[in-house]
Design a protein around this motif. Structure first.
Motif, PDB file in Angstrom:
ATOM      1  N   VAL A  34      -5.683   6.501 -10.361  1.00 26.62           N
ATOM      2  CA  VAL A  34      -6.222   6.349  -8.942  1.00 26.62           C
ATOM      3  C   VAL A  34      -5.476   5.730  -8.062  1.00 26.62           C
ATOM      4  CG1 VAL A  34      -8.585   5.428 -10.278  1.00 26.62           C
ATOM      5  CG2 VAL A  34      -6.773   3.825  -9.529  1.00 26.62           C
ATOM      6  N   GLY A  35      -5.739   5.761  -6.546  1.00 22.13           N
ATOM      7  CA  GLY A  35      -4.949   5.548  -5.711  1.00 22.13           C
ATOM      8  C   GLY A  35      -5.239   4.093  -5.567  1.00 22.13           C
ATOM      9  N   ALA A  36      -4.278   3.481  -4.325  1.00 25.16           N
ATOM     10  CA  ALA A  36      -4.321   1.924  -3.989  1.00 25.16           C
ATOM     11  C   ALA A  36      -5.822   1.678  -3.695  1.00 25.16           C
ATOM     12  CB  ALA A  36      -3.323   1.750  -2.587  1.00 25.16           C
ATOM     13  N   ASP A  37      -6.780   2.463  -3.134  1.00 25.67           N
ATOM     14  CA  ASP A  37      -8.229   2.319  -2.617  1.00 25.67           C
ATOM     15  C   ASP A  37      -8.895   2.493  -3.756  1.00 25.67           C
ATOM     16  OD1 ASP A  37      -8.696   5.412  -0.973  1.00 25.67           O
ATOM     17  OD2 ASP A  37      -7.989   4.920  -3.151  1.00 25.67           O
ATOM     18  N   GLY A  38      -8.593   2.699  -5.116  1.00 28.89           N
ATOM     19  CA  GLY A  38      -9.267   2.990  -6.364  1.00 28.89           C
ATOM     20  C   GLY A  38      -9.997   4.181  -6.558  1.00 28.89           C
ATOM     21  N   ASN A  43      -4.778  16.587  -9.258  1.00 31.62           N
ATOM     22  CA  ASN A  43      -3.896  17.470  -9.341  1.00 31.62           C
ATOM     23  C   ASN A  43      -2.509  16.553  -9.314  1.00 31.62           C
ATOM     24  OD1 ASN A  43      -5.000  19.946  -9.223  1.00 31.62           O
ATOM     25  ND2 ASN A  43      -5.712  19.699  -7.473  1.00 31.62           N
ATOM     26  N   ILE A  44      -2.535  15.562  -9.861  1.00 34.48           N
ATOM     27  CA  ILE A  44      -1.054  14.831 -10.028  1.00 34.48           C
ATOM     28  C   ILE A  44      -0.654  15.177 -11.510  1.00 34.48           C
ATOM     29  CG2 ILE A  44      -0.086  12.366 -10.353  1.00 34.48           C
ATOM     30  CD1 ILE A  44      -1.180  13.185  -7.642  1.00 34.48           C
ATOM     31  N   SER A  45       0.582  15.415 -11.554  1.00 37.18           N
ATOM     32  CA  SER A  45       1.385  15.870 -12.512  1.00 37.18           C
ATOM     33  C   SER A  45       1.564  14.717 -13.689  1.00 37.18           C
ATOM     34  CB  SER A  45       2.744  16.593 -12.370  1.00 37.18           C
ATOM     35  OG  SER A  45       3.499  16.953 -13.370  1.00 37.18           O
ATOM     36  N   VAL A  82       4.537   7.483  -5.000  1.00 39.62           N
ATOM     37  CA  VAL A  82       5.704   6.840  -5.727  1.00 39.62           C
ATOM     38  C   VAL A  82       5.660   7.107  -7.375  1.00 39.62           C
ATOM     39  CG1 VAL A  82       7.093   4.659  -6.594  1.00 39.62           C
ATOM     40  CG2 VAL A  82       5.957   4.932  -4.085  1.00 39.62           C
ATOM     41  N   THR A  83       6.735   8.068  -7.718  1.00 37.68           N
ATOM     42  CA  THR A  83       6.769   8.507  -9.098  1.00 37.68           C
ATOM     43  C   THR A  83       6.825   7.174 -10.150  1.00 37.68           C
ATOM     44  OG1 THR A  83       7.968  10.500  -8.411  1.00 37.68           O
ATOM     45  CG2 THR A  83       8.238   9.811 -10.736  1.00 37.68           C
ATOM     46  N   GLN A  84       6.033   7.382 -11.225  1.00 34.46           N
ATOM     47  CA  GLN A  84       6.239   6.254 -12.093  1.00 34.46           C
ATOM     48  C   GLN A  84       6.366   7.079 -13.648  1.00 34.46           C
ATOM     49  OE1 GLN A  84       2.705   3.561 -12.249  1.00 34.46           O
ATOM     50  NE2 GLN A  84       2.370   3.659  -9.977  1.00 34.46           N
ATOM     51  N   PRO A  99      -4.747   2.126 -20.101  1.00 34.30           N
ATOM     52  CA  PRO A  99      -5.585   1.463 -18.946  1.00 34.30           C
ATOM     53  C   PRO A  99      -5.273   1.983 -17.520  1.00 34.30           C
ATOM     54  CG  PRO A  99      -3.492   0.078 -19.405  1.00 34.30           C
ATOM     55  CD  PRO A  99      -3.629   1.044 -20.552  1.00 34.30           C
ATOM     56  N   THR A 100      -6.171   2.093 -16.747  1.00 39.75           N
ATOM     57  CA  THR A 100      -6.011   2.907 -15.541  1.00 39.75           C
ATOM     58  C   THR A 100      -4.790   2.794 -14.804  1.00 39.75           C
ATOM     59  OG1 THR A 100      -8.589   2.901 -15.354  1.00 39.75           O
ATOM     60  CG2 THR A 100      -7.166   3.506 -13.193  1.00 39.75           C
ATOM     61  N   ILE A 101      -4.403   3.766 -14.318  1.00 44.73           N
ATOM     62  CA  ILE A 101      -2.776   3.674 -13.750  1.00 44.73           C
ATOM     63  C   ILE A 101      -3.280   3.941 -12.155  1.00 44.73           C
ATOM     64  CG2 ILE A 101      -0.648   4.633 -13.360  1.00 44.73           C
ATOM     65  CD1 ILE A 101      -0.951   5.608 -16.358  1.00 44.73           C
ATOM     66  N   THR A 102      -2.523   2.777 -11.349  1.00 42.79           N
ATOM     67  CA  THR A 102      -2.763   3.035  -9.809  1.00 42.79           C
ATOM     68  C   THR A 102      -1.211   3.579  -9.191  1.00 42.79           C
ATOM     69  OG1 THR A 102      -4.259   1.511  -9.854  1.00 42.79           O
ATOM     70  CG2 THR A 102      -3.280   1.808  -7.924  1.00 42.79           C
ATOM     71  N   LEU A 103      -1.278   4.480  -8.396  1.00 47.59           N
ATOM     72  CA  LEU A 103      -0.031   5.186  -7.793  1.00 47.59           C
ATOM     73  C   LEU A 103      -0.350   4.586  -6.282  1.00 47.59           C
ATOM     74  CD1 LEU A 103      -0.138   8.902  -9.059  1.00 47.59           C
ATOM     75  CD2 LEU A 103       1.161   6.641 -10.027  1.00 47.59           C
ATOM     76  N   GLN A 104       1.000   4.109  -5.901  1.00 48.06           N
ATOM     77  CA  GLN A 104       1.218   3.785  -4.523  1.00 48.06           C
ATOM     78  C   GLN A 104       1.553   4.935  -3.727  1.00 48.06           C
ATOM     79  OE1 GLN A 104       0.343   0.807  -3.483  1.00 48.06           O
ATOM     80  NE2 GLN A 104      -0.044   0.480  -5.848  1.00 48.06           N
ATOM     81  N   ILE A 105       1.199   5.004  -2.478  1.00 47.03           N
ATOM     82  CA  ILE A 105       1.608   5.862  -1.424  1.00 47.03           C
ATOM     83  C   ILE A 105       3.049   5.798  -1.040  1.00 47.03           C
ATOM     84  CG2 ILE A 105       1.137   6.755   0.959  1.00 47.03           C
ATOM     85  CD1 ILE A 105      -1.917   6.187   0.601  1.00 47.03           C
ATOM     86  N   ASN A 106       3.894   6.933  -1.059  1.00 51.23           N
ATOM     87  CA  ASN A 106       4.944   7.104  -0.479  1.00 51.23           C
ATOM     88  C   ASN A 106       4.960   7.057   1.133  1.00 51.23           C
ATOM     89  OD1 ASN A 106       7.723   7.377   0.310  1.00 51.23           O
ATOM     90  ND2 ASN A 106       8.050   8.638  -1.558  1.00 51.23           N
ATOM     91  N   GLN A 107       5.202   5.986   1.823  1.00 51.69           N
ATOM     92  CA  GLN A 107       5.156   6.078   3.424  1.00 51.69           C
ATOM     93  C   GLN A 107       5.937   7.323   3.857  1.00 51.69           C
ATOM     94  OE1 GLN A 107       2.589   4.527   4.628  1.00 51.69           O
ATOM     95  NE2 GLN A 107       1.986   3.334   3.067  1.00 51.69           N
ATOM     96  N   HIS A 108       6.900   7.604   3.350  1.00 50.93           N
ATOM     97  CA  HIS A 108       8.166   8.350   3.990  1.00 50.93           C
ATOM     98  C   HIS A 108       7.994   9.955   3.516  1.00 50.93           C
ATOM     99  CE1 HIS A 108      10.762   4.788   4.055  1.00 50.93           C
ATOM    100  NE2 HIS A 108       9.677   4.734   5.383  1.00 50.93           N
ATOM    101  N   GLU A 109       6.661  10.218   2.964  1.00 52.36           N
ATOM    102  CA  GLU A 109       6.382  11.581   2.739  1.00 52.36           C
ATOM    103  C   GLU A 109       5.675  12.137   4.102  1.00 52.36           C
ATOM    104  OE1 GLU A 109       7.189  13.765   0.511  1.00 52.36           O
ATOM    105  OE2 GLU A 109       7.554  12.332  -1.428  1.00 52.36           O
ATOM    106  N   LEU A 110       5.775  13.227   4.473  1.00 52.26           N
ATOM    107  CA  LEU A 110       5.011  13.907   5.656  1.00 52.26           C
ATOM    108  C   LEU A 110       4.072  14.616   5.152  1.00 52.26           C
ATOM    109  CD1 LEU A 110       8.114  15.210   7.701  1.00 52.26           C
ATOM    110  CD2 LEU A 110       6.825  13.249   8.135  1.00 52.26           C
ATOM    111  N   SER A 111       2.916  14.723   5.974  1.00 51.01           N
ATOM    112  CA  SER A 111       1.729  14.959   5.659  1.00 51.01           C
ATOM    113  C   SER A 111       1.627  16.562   5.549  1.00 51.01           C
ATOM    114  CB  SER A 111       0.494  14.884   6.549  1.00 51.01           C
ATOM    115  OG  SER A 111       0.959  15.268   7.928  1.00 51.01           O
ATOM    116  N   GLU A 112       2.835  17.074   6.208  1.00 51.28           N
ATOM    117  CA  GLU A 112       2.610  18.509   6.438  1.00 51.28           C
ATOM    118  C   GLU A 112       3.246  19.150   5.013  1.00 51.28           C
ATOM    119  OE1 GLU A 112       3.397  17.550  10.598  1.00 51.28           O
ATOM    120  OE2 GLU A 112       4.056  16.945   8.875  1.00 51.28           O
TER     121      GLU A 112
END
Length: 821
Positions: A34-38, A43-45, A82-84, A99-112
């Motif tokens: 899940v993301g930080a917002d739950g 499509n996450i590897s 962020v890779t874990q 247990p559910t794994i939470t991934l944090q957004i990498n702020q420096h990845e461009l949306s494009e």
């Protein structure tokens, strides 16, 4: 062609029993991301670091992965996160639920970049559409080709990448200095070609090494961009800055003396976490399979990213290209028949085409809230071209005899300069009114072209025989010796100004039914001043000035319906129109300017995501009608002197009327896969028929030139990484092929029904299948890719009218070695 595929399938078959046996002794790992917002992450590897095997998460974020007994290290990665790595103790025959794994957004990845990786054809929104809507919600065909495909296929020219998009093709390569494109029977001029969302002059071959991806929005895009041809628009997106330091250096070499060093570096500026840069470029030098033809170019693409605030970014991009090459109008035609050759060169010594193109773009994006965003773009481009060349060897009618094949060559010279300015502002957002969901686009744009064209009087130079260059032909008495003797005849100054306002709304009536509706108003001024100079031999030197002024406006509506019976399938139908302003010289029978021609387009299709999104398959059918095309008013009706045409005015013998009609209809199929067990493929097919359906000049039903009736493409690649586990030597290997078919394409000139015994003829261009094979190998930071193109050594041509008969390249080889920094 079949052997590599059969060998790969056989190899996989042999490995599968061993793999299944090994997994039978292991256990099953089950988890959810899940993301930080739950919210669940799709499509996450998730892969085993020891063997490299893995899966992608489902729509609900869950995954299941078989593993051997013992301690296993899970590698979890997704672009934008962020890779874990997580250690798991696997017990034989047991299911381990994490247990559910939470991934944090990498702020420096461009949306494009984020939207292109690990997503299928119908999961990658194209920025050229200007709206943040899912491709399945768009009632229009769109295709995106990302950098991975461009690198696998070792794309050198833009035409190498076009083979991945059905119905997008090269119409001609006039003078060998550019690749003119077309789609659905309509030419892509500079108005239809964009780089990073800004129009750019396509009178020169764009540099492909800097591309992050290529976006094609098929069909009408007039509501978004104003005066564009009905076939579609092409947007080239260059590589963007990144905060993570990296890059590469490489060298590409190949047949015909190709030598091309390439570099690409990126990272944070100093230790900043607010400013990042990217700089890539290349130098290219090559000869040709064509006699006496050579080229060289220098390209630099710098860019900066500023994170002005957590919600606001500014991207500054530059682009410089200097391109020098020999203008080459091909092998010639006699009596509208191609004279087969690959190497015959017919231009004069000293012929050259020199171009410089410089552009800058600033893109400011600010997220006002989670649902609203504003974007502003400002752009400038400078284009300058100077060409020295002989006249084109045309397909005029020759009579057999002593002078058969003789051609008079005249020297020609032109000088073009263009400054282009653009400003664009968009607001996008989503909201609800009652049961209706809205995704809204509001925008305005304005641009300006300042152009200067210097034309010189063509003068006789010599005569040659295009069949036998060794044959001595008498030189004309009034021949000039070089290009400096050509006098200036006209200087044309243009100052086109355009503006537009547009609104578009995606209405969600329910989860299954959506309507896209919008309207644009466009205004265009096209003033030009033509200065004409008397010949140097005239007793009195004078300059005359002709002023041309046009003021046009047009509305461009659009409406489309999307029905999704299931989440992975969308049926759509749409109507839109575009417009084509008339030239300054086009007038009616009273000398007044004609309004723009309005072109109507209807499109229906189906988009499918199959096998849980692993495969996307889209089919589109369209019909485009220009029912008010400008055509010359004939003096007599039906070419019968007994029936005078009441609309004909002898005071304006070249007057035109909006009474012609051209109809384009066809079908396009696009298929793309995600990587699966190491395999990826892209396939497509297109059929098009563009013909005069109402004309007083050409035969009704006769097809327009340059548009192939059939194109087909197939690209298959296999990456050995997923099959060889611990064997690192084989895990860096990849191989594949690309094949492209062009059939039933015409050039020459359409026969005129208004001319008795008309000599004009259409030329049938030979069908061809181009087959390319590629092999790549990467180890640690080093990589090597080799490519053999046109393995079947097919011979065909790209033609403009009955001249510029340019052969396609024969069998050729290239290799690229690179080192990752």
């Amino acid at each position: 062609m079949r052997r590599p595929l059969l060998l790969s399938i056989l190899l996989l078959t042999l490995l599968l029993p061993a793999t299944s046996w090994a997994q039978a002794l292991g256990g099953l790992i089950v988890g959810k991301l899940v993301g930080a917002d739950g919210a669940p992450l799709e499509n996450i590897s998730v892969s085993l670091k020891k063997t490299g095997t893995g899966v992608n998460t489902e729509a609900n974020g869950s995954f299941k992965l078989k593993a051997e007994a013992g301690t296993q290290l899970l590698h979890i990665s997704g672009l934008g996160y962020v890779t874990q790595e997580t250690a798991v103790e696997v017990v034989a025959g047991k299911t381990i639920t994490l247990p559910t794994i939470t991934l944090q957004i990498n702020q420096h990845e461009l949306s494009e970049v984020k939207i292109t990786e690990q997503r299928g054809l119908n999961q990658r929104p194209a920025s050229v559409s200007k709206m943040p809507i899912a491709p399945l919600d768009l009632p229009q065909a769109a295709v995106t080709i990302d950098r991975q495909v461009l690198e696998q296929q070792q794309v050198l020219h833009l035409s190498d990448a076009l083979v991945n998009v059905s119905g997008l093709y090269v119409t001609s390569t006039t003078g060998g200095v550019q690749e003119e494109l077309g789609s659905r029977g309509f030419a892509y001029g500079s108005s239809n070609t964009f780089k990073n969302g800004v129009r750019f002059n396509n009178g020169i071959m764009p540099e492909a090494s800097s591309l992050e991806r290529m976006e094609v929005l098929k069909g009408s895009a007039a509501i978004l961009y104003g005066n564009v041809a009905a076939g579609g628009v092409l947007n080239l997106v260059t590589k963007k800055p990144q905060f993570e330091r990296g890059g590469s250096v490489g060298l590409r070499v190949g047949s015909f003396g190709l030598w091309k060093p390439i570099f690409d570096v990126y990272g944070a500026v100093g230790k900043s976490d607010k400013v990042a840069f990217r700089l890539n470029g290349t130098f290219e030098k090559a000869n040709s399979f064509r006699d006496e033809v050579k080229s060289d170019r220098v390209y630099v693409n710098p860019s900066l990213l500023f994170e002005l605030s957590p919600k606001t970014t500014l991207v500054l991009e530059g682009d410089y290209l200097r391109d020098n090459r020999t203008p080459d109008f091909g092998v010639g035609a006699i009596n509208y028949e191609i004279q087969p050759s690959r190497s015959r060169f017919l231009n004069t010594p000293g012929a050259k085409n020199a171009t410089q193109q410089t552009s800058t773009t600033a893109t400011l994006t600010s997220r006002l809230s989670d649902k609203w965003q504003v974007r502003a773009i400002a752009g400038f481009q400078r284009y300058a071209n100077e060409q020295f060349s002989s006249s084109r060897p045309a397909g005029s009618v020759f009579k057999p005899g002593k002078f058969y094949g003789n051609q008079l060559r005249s020297l020609q010279r032109s000088n073009t300069a263009e400054n282009y300015y653009l400003a664009q502002f968009d607001v996008t957002g989503s909201f609800r009114t009652g049961f209706l969901g809205h995704t809204l686009l509001l925008g305005a744009d304005a641009d300006q072209y300042n152009t200067r064209l210097l034309a010189y009087t063509a003068q006789p130079y010599d005569s040659i025989n295009i069949l036998d260059r060794t044959k001595v032909v008498t030189q004309p008495r009034n021949a000039v010796r070089d290009y400096s003797q050509l006098p200036l005849v006209t200087r044309t100054l243009g100052n086109t100004r355009r503006a537009g306002f547009y609104v578009q709304d995606l209405l969600s009536l329910s989860e299954k039914v959506k309507v896209l509706a919008g309207l644009r108003w466009s205004y265009q001024e096209t003033p030009s001043d033509v200065y004409t100079y008397t010949p140097p031999t005239a007793a009195v030197q004078t300059v005359t000035v002709r002023e041309n002024r046009r003021f046009d406006s047009a509305f461009s509506p659009r409406v489309g319906l999307v029905y999704q019976p299931i989440k992975t399938t969308a049926l759509f139908a749409s109507y839109s129109n575009s417009f084509t302003p008339q030239a300054n010289t086009v007038t009616d029978n009273q000398g007044n300017g004609l309004p723009p021609s309005v072109i109507d387009q209807v499109e229906v299709g189906i988009k499918n995501d199959l096998f849980k999104g692993a495969l996307s398959a889209n089919v589109t059918a369209y019909r485009i009608v220009n029912s008010n095309q400008a055509q010359v008013i004939q003096q007599y009706l039906n070419n019968d002197v007994r029936q005078p045409n009441p609309a004909y005015n002898s005071a304006w013998p070249s007057a035109q009327e909006l009474a012609g009609e051209v109809t384009s209809k066809g079908v396009e199929v696009d298929i793309q896969s995600k990587p699966y067990l190491g395999w990826t493929f892209i396939s497509g097919y297109s059929y098009n028929n563009t013909a005069y359906t109402k004309s007083n000049i050409y035969e009704n039903g006769s097809r327009l030139r340059y548009n192939p009736a059939h194109t087909a493409n197939l690209s298959v690649f296999y990456n050995f990484n997923t099959s060889f586990g611990e064997n690192k030597m084989l895990r860096g290997l990849s191989a594949g092929f690309t094949t492209y078919y062009v059939g039933d394409k015409l050039a020459g000139r359409n026969t005129r029904t208004t001319v008795a015994n008309d000599a004009f003829r259409l030329i049938s261009i030979p069908d061809y299948v181009q087959f390319d094979a590629s092999l790549g190998y990467s180890y640690d930071r080093f990589s090597l890719r080799v490519k053999l193109a046109n393995i079947l050594n097919e011979l065909s041509y790209n033609l403009h009218d009955d001249n510029s008969v340019n052969p396609i390249a024969p069998r050729n080889f290239s290799a690229t070695a690179s080192y990752r920094l």
